[in-house]
Motif scaffolding. Structure first.
Motif, mmCIF file in Angstrom:
data_model
loop_
_atom_site.group_PDB
_atom_site.id
_atom_site.type_symbol
_atom_site.label_atom_id
_atom_site.label_comp_id
_atom_site.label_asym_id
_atom_site.label_seq_id
_atom_site.Cartn_x
_atom_site.Cartn_y
_atom_site.Cartn_z
ATOM 1 N N HIS A 15 129.650 -84.238 27.127
ATOM 2 C CA HIS A 15 129.278 -84.495 28.515
ATOM 3 C C HIS A 15 127.945 -85.243 28.593
ATOM 4 N N SER A 16 127.022 -84.882 27.740
ATOM 5 C CA SER A 16 125.738 -85.585 27.727
ATOM 6 C C SER A 16 125.021 -85.318 26.414
ATOM 7 N N LYS B 289 120.996 -86.468 25.316
ATOM 8 C CA LYS B 289 119.791 -87.232 25.639
ATOM 9 C C LYS B 289 118.649 -86.784 24.737
ATOM 10 N N ALA C 169 127.919 -90.060 26.652
ATOM 11 C CA ALA C 169 128.503 -89.284 27.750
ATOM 12 C C ALA C 169 129.945 -89.729 27.994
ATOM 13 N N ASN D 151 122.080 -92.244 27.569
ATOM 14 C CA ASN D 151 123.193 -91.318 27.407
ATOM 15 C C ASN D 151 124.497 -92.056 27.117
ATOM 16 N N HIS E 176 125.629 -75.760 25.345
ATOM 17 C CA HIS E 176 124.654 -76.683 25.900
ATOM 18 C C HIS E 176 123.264 -76.075 25.779
ATOM 19 N N ASP F 108 113.268 -83.989 30.006
ATOM 20 C CA ASP F 108 114.203 -84.072 31.122
ATOM 21 C C ASP F 108 113.511 -83.533 32.361
#
Length: 397
Positions: free
Chosen positions: A255-256, A258, A279, A276, A205, A262
């Motif tokens: 999971h995400s 974008k 997701a 998103n 991530h 942010d």
């Protein structure tokens, strides 16, 4: 004085609301019922009109996007349950000529056990090179190590650690072969470290910062490098199939994903836009040579609230495809995100009704309800009189 009185008498002729005599007014039960219901309806509609007046709304507008030279932030969080972290590489490339192999800035890899529990989290470049024993190796072997024909990344031309040999191979466009043939790797226990991490998964991530042009970023197994203007991954370990009973494949959970900043305004943007949609996407496979492709259509979005600064973000839609590479077909297994940037900009403008519009709506409600109620009351009153006449004449059953 008489002349002034005549003027007032003439002025009365302009009265559009002529009054009837009280002696000729008839009050009925049905009229009272209609009046009560009308008052309740007026009260409810007036309350709704007031809330609508106090509640801002968002209006949309579509214009040409003029911010094409800006950078595009990408926030992502993806888990690979059957891939060790040291085997995953993140690469970025676009139509503007940018080509980044092994992107590590603001990217983190989290080692996971088979149950999905966290083992260790570090920056991607620290975890990916498995070089935790490099400092000890320098102390034990201060002499200049061989790069085995490759060009060293150091100024002195030495390769004193396994990671330095590996980077030298990458710079030359060579695949990193058997670490058992490299003295530095043997000294650092490279093989043992790989085997210890073979039965692990990885969560990767972080944030990417890319050019706002068409391109792609992908997560694929093996160390990446460029050779003869080609993008190549060293798949030697991955294509062996298994290690310590653990099968490698590119099964993953998104999971995400974008696009855009942010910050504290993200919740406001998320409530209005499709930020998103990927997701929760889960892909499972038992194939090693499989390619997952996500084709993303990204549209720049601007939110202009009544108070405060504008919020710039992006929303996107996607289509997906997956295919298994045949043994005789060249290709790179992995997860690919292909980005297509729309030339349009969607503007969400927050607006609030003016007091004059509220007043106009309120008068329309009152006047309309009273007019309709009057018609209903008149019809009911005439129907009642007609019925009573028939009763008096004995014409009803």
């Amino acid at each position: 004085m008489a002349k002034q009185g005549s003027i007032f008498l003439r002025f009365r002729n302009f009265d559009a609301y002529a009054k009837t005599l009280d002696d000729f007014r008839v009050k009925t039960t049905t009229g009272a019922l209609v009046t009560t219901i009308s008052a309740l309806i007026i009260g409810f509609l007036m309350l709704s009109e007031f809330f609508a007046y106090r509640t801002p709304t968002w209006q949309t507008e579509l214009v040409v996007d003029k911010s094409r030279k800006e950078k595009l932030p990408i926030h992502f969080n993806i888990t690979f349950p059957k891939m060790p972290c040291h085997m995953l590489t993140l690469d970025v490339m676009d139509d503007a000529g940018a080509h980044i192999s092994g992107y590590t800035h603001n990217v983190f890899k989290v080692r996971l056990d088979l149950a999905g529990q966290q083992i260790q989290i570090e920056k991607a470049h620290k975890l990916g090179d498995l070089s935790s024993g490099a400092d000890l190796a320098l102390q034990e072997e201060p002499s200049c190590g061989s790069c085995y024909g490759a060009k060293s990344i150091r100024e002195d031309g030495c390769c004193n650690t396994c990671a330095e040999v590996r980077e030298a191979y990458v710079r030359m466009g060579w695949g990193f072969g058997d670490p058992e043939q490299i003295d530095q790797c043997l000294r650092e226990g490279w093989r043992e470290k790989i085997e210890n991490q073979s039965n692990e998964g990885c969560n990767i991530h972080g944030e990417l910062l890319v050019n706002k042009v068409r391109g792609n970023f992908h997560i694929a197994p093996g160390q990446s490098f460029r050779h003869s203007h080609m993008h190549i991954h060293d798949l030697n370990q991955y294509m062996k199939g298994t290690l310590n009973g653990h099968t490698f494949d590119m099964s993953h959970t998104i999971h995400s994903l974008k696009f855009g900043p942010d910050g504290p305004d993200a919740d406001t943007a998320a409530a209005l836009t499709v930020q998103n949609p990927l997701a929760g996407v889960v892909k499972q496979t038992t194939e090693a040579r499989i390619v997952y492709q996500y084709f993303l259509k990204i549209v720049s979005t601007k939110l202009q609230p009544i108070e405060g600064s504008p919020i710039y973000t992006n929303q996107y839609s996607f289509t997906q495809n997956e295919r298994t590479l045949a043994p005789e077909v060249a290709g790179l297994p992995g997860v690919f995100f292909n980005m297509d940037i729309s030339p349009m900009l969607i503007i969400y403008q927050e607006v609030q009704s003016t007091f004059t519009s509220f007043l106009t709506g309120a008068l329309a409600i009152i006047g309309g309800i009273f007019t309709v109620a009057g018609l209903i009351d008149r019809v009911m009153y005439r129907a009642e009189r007609t019925f009573r006449k028939k009763v008096g004449l004995g014409k009803t059953l």
